[in-house]
Design an enzyme around this catalytic site. Structure first.
Site, PDB file in Angstrom:
ATOM      1  CG  ASP A  13      -1.924   0.398   1.578  1.00 24.01           C
ATOM      2  OD1 ASP A  13      -1.729   2.123   0.764  1.00 24.01           O
ATOM      3  OD2 ASP A  13      -2.545   0.417   2.186  1.00 24.01           O
ATOM      4  CE  LYS A  71      -1.327  13.337 -20.876  1.00 19.47           C
ATOM      5  NZ  LYS A  71      -2.440  12.477 -21.176  1.00 19.47           N
ATOM      6  CG  HIS A 113       4.299   9.768 -24.934  1.00 15.07           C
ATOM      7  ND1 HIS A 113       2.573  10.790 -24.451  1.00 15.07           N
ATOM      8  CD2 HIS A 113       3.188   9.440 -26.064  1.00 15.07           C
ATOM      9  CE1 HIS A 113       1.740  10.339 -25.379  1.00 15.07           C
ATOM     10  NE2 HIS A 113       2.203   9.656 -26.480  1.00 15.07           N
ATOM     11  CE  LYS A 169       3.203  10.998 -30.507  1.00 13.70           C
ATOM     12  NZ  LYS A 169       2.954   9.415 -31.044  1.00 13.70           N
ATOM     13  CD  GLU A 189      -5.957   9.563 -29.465  1.00 16.35           C
ATOM     14  OE1 GLU A 189      -5.257   9.091 -29.325  1.00 16.35           O
ATOM     15  OE2 GLU A 189      -7.042  10.363 -28.808  1.00 16.35           O
ATOM     16  CG  ASP A 247      -6.504  12.529 -21.977  1.00 14.53           C
ATOM     17  OD1 ASP A 247      -5.077  12.206 -22.077  1.00 14.53           O
ATOM     18  OD2 ASP A 247      -6.522  11.228 -23.209  1.00 14.53           O
ATOM     19  CG  HIS A 284       0.460  14.563 -26.143  1.00 12.94           C
ATOM     20  ND1 HIS A 284       0.960  14.659 -24.673  1.00 12.94           N
ATOM     21  CD2 HIS A 284      -1.031  13.385 -25.661  1.00 12.94           C
ATOM     22  CE1 HIS A 284       0.968  13.665 -24.371  1.00 12.94           C
ATOM     23  NE2 HIS A 284      -0.036  12.897 -24.571  1.00 12.94           N
ATOM     24  CE  LYS A 337      -9.553   9.360 -26.355  1.00  7.26           C
ATOM     25  NZ  LYS A 337      -7.844   8.960 -26.431  1.00  7.26           N
TER      26      LYS A 337
HETATM   27  C1  BG6 Z   1      -2.172  10.288 -24.200  1.00  8.40           C
HETATM   28  C2  BG6 Z   1      -3.575   9.670 -24.058  1.00  8.40           C
HETATM   29  O1  BG6 Z   1      -1.033  10.896 -22.904  1.00  8.40           O
HETATM   30  O2  BG6 Z   1      -2.045   9.854 -25.570  1.00  8.40           O
HETATM   31  C3  BG6 Z   1      -4.247   9.057 -24.726  1.00  8.40           C
HETATM   32  O3  BG6 Z   1      -3.986  10.098 -22.549  1.00  8.40           O
HETATM   33  C4  BG6 Z   1      -3.934   9.607 -25.870  1.00  8.40           C
HETATM   34  O4  BG6 Z   1      -5.941   9.698 -24.653  1.00  8.40           O
HETATM   35  C5  BG6 Z   1      -3.158   9.432 -26.508  1.00  8.40           C
HETATM   36  O5  BG6 Z   1      -4.779   8.189 -26.675  1.00  8.40           O
HETATM   37  C6  BG6 Z   1      -2.254   9.411 -27.324  1.00  8.40           C
HETATM   38  O6  BG6 Z   1      -0.581   9.526 -27.836  1.00  8.40           O
HETATM   39  P1  BG6 Z   1       0.065   8.511 -28.832  1.00  8.40           P
HETATM   40  O7  BG6 Z   1       1.313   8.611 -28.663  1.00  8.40           O
HETATM   41  O8  BG6 Z   1      -0.721   7.547 -29.400  1.00  8.40           O
HETATM   42  O9  BG6 Z   1      -0.833   9.344 -30.027  1.00  8.40           O
END
Ligand code: BG6
Length: 471
Positions: A85, A138, A168, A172, A206, A225, A230, A317
């Site tokens: 925990d 994040k 992330h 890329k 997406e 998100d 991003h 989405k």
């Molecule tokens: C994440 C989000 O940070 O990035 C997701 O939480 C999203 O909702 C994703 O789908 C997209 O990342 P990538 O690298 O697949 O474009």
């Protein structure tokens, strides 16, 4: 200040979604490409044992990139598990013991933000934070206020140069290539400003929903998100000025911050929030949820370079396809000497950031024949059909070495929230849209005075297979 390389990798949330999708594949990649050879310690509250965690790693790799037998065997050898925990001192005492001689562990918090404070305090009280670095996922907070509080909590225990706020997108290959392309070419700079650029749009589409992450998504929505992090990062790299000093990490981060601070806080009237039909039936989602699964917005950058140029972002989405693309529309020639050029025929630059990489520019050329009539062509500067190494692998490698260039600084995180804050939550109504469409119609009205959205089309560039010849 921890200048030494990290000597152990600890990840909290070892049985969770992020570890499954990103961390195990990144670790295998680091073993293959960078001779990674440190103890890997997974921490989670569950009734799992080490064997089950290894099986989880196997399943993760099978699903995300495939297993490299030798690297996987090594990963299993390096892997340890602390089950406990996060609220219990005993968990951290056991972690300290498993860390053994390690003096500079890297702690990755792949856990919900609500647990950050508890874990960070546990690390401190047990001595696990001494000489350590911490990687924080994040979204960093929920808004400006909570981000400030989180920074304060982290700073009690870790100095700023030991804190790695991960996004992330910055790891890329395509995003790095965008930055390189901008500053390694002199032909771009003269037109990269309000005199020649008409508008800029970034689309992150997406073709899937929340993929079982309903309860996570309810806490965030599209703005938190992907837009606050991003999408803003991509916008910054597109619009920032060149940093001074080659290889100067802080100069690069400061330049990014300077641009971020010049973005006007969002006017809620310039934001369209959407929710796909069916979202409310997802597991973990409230039946009357007002959380947005789509956002379209217009931003303004108050600098001499960009004043008056609208920057649009659209992320959603359940869109018709999965693709992230930047489209920079240039102004049309001042007079139409030959045929009348339609708004959509204006020159442009296109940067496709995923799933493949495309850097191209759209131009007009004369059609063969007697008439001075033209047609559109697209000149492809770079096409990479496949993804490179996973961004998490690059970023974790950097964090282990203490290289902070691609991570967010405290001031930058707060500046990003300052932009998004006015549009969060119920600031604007949420409009429903049908799955596999480009979002609510209102999003088109937002863009109508600037030529409309360019919906990405996934076609392979015609000259894609030709390799460029070296001189
Ligand atoms: C994440 C989000 O940070 O990035 C997701 O939480 C999203 O909702 C994703 O789908 C997209 O990342 P990538 O690298 O697949 O474009």
């Amino acid at each position: 200040m921890p200048t030494a390389k990290s000597d152990a990798f600890v990840f909290f949330g070892a049985t969770g979604d992020l570890a499954y999708k990103q961390i195990f594949p990144a670790l295998q990649d680091l073993i293959v490409h960078e001779h990674f050879d440190l103890p890997i310690i997974g921490v989670a509250r569950s009734d799992w044992d080490l064997e089950r965690l290894r099986e989880r790693a196997r399943a993760s790799l099978n699903e995300h990139g495939g297993i490299n037998k030798r690297a996987f065997a090594k990963l299993c050898r390096l892997l340890k598990f602390v089950n406990g925990d996060y609220k219990s001192d005993e968990t951290f005492a056991r972690l300290r013991k498993v860390l053994g001689d390690a003096e500079h562990p890297l702690h990755y918090l792949a856990i919900p933000p609500s647990m950050f404070e508890t874990v960070v305090k546990g690390l401190d009280a047990s001595g696990c934070a001494t000489g350590a670095r911490v990687v924080v996922e994040k979204p960093f907070g929920r808004d400006l206020k909570s981000a400030r509080e989180l920074n304060r909590t982290l700073h009690w225990i870790f100095p700023e140069d030991a804190i790695f706020r991960i996004d992330h997108y910055l790891g890329k290959e395509a995003v790095q290539n965008l930055l390189y392309f901008r500053f390694a070419n002199s032909f771009l700079e003269p037109v990269w400003n309000r005199t020649y650029v008409d508008s800029v749009q970034i689309t992150m589409a997406e073709a899937f929903g929340v993929q079982g992450r309903g309860s996570f998504y309810e806490e965030v929505g599209a703005l938190r998100d992907v837009v606050q992090n991003h999408m803003l990062q991509v916008l910054i790299l597109l619009a920032m000025d060149a940093p001074t000093g080659r290889g100067d990490v802080e100069a690069m981060r400061s330049e990014r911050l300077r641009l971020l601070r010049a973005i006007r806080p969002l006017d809620p009237k310039e934001v369209v929030r959407g929710q796909f039909v069916g979202y409310r039936s997802e597991h973990g989602v409230a039946r009357n949820s007002r959380v947005e699964t789509f956002a379209a917005l217009r931003l303004h950058i108050d600098t001499a370079r960009w004043a008056g140029v609208p920057f649009y972002i659209r992320a959603g989405k359940e869109m018709p396809l999965t693709c992230t693309e930047v489209f920079v529309t240039l102004k049309r020639p001042p007079i139409a000497v030959f045929d009348q050029v339609k708004p959509e025929d204006a020159n442009h630059f296109r940067f496709r950031l995923s799933p493949d990489v495309v850097i191209s520019t759209g131009a007009r050329v004369k059609k063969a024949g007697e008439e001075m009539r033209g047609e559109d062509v697209e000149l492809i500067a770079r096409y990479q059909p496949k993804r490179g190494r996973p961004p998490y692998s690059r970023l974790l490698g950097d964090a282990l070495r203490g290289d902070a260039e691609l991570f967010g600084r405290d001031d930058a995180l707060e500046a990003a929230w300052r932009v998004i804050d006015p549009a969060l939550d119920d600031a604007e109504k949420v409009h429903s849209y049908k799955p596999r469409t480009w979002g609510p119609e209102l999003a088109d009205s937002l863009m109508k005075d600037d030529g409309g959205w360019h919906n990405p089309v996934m076609t392979k560039p015609k000259n894609a297979s030709r390799k460029s010849r070296r001189k």
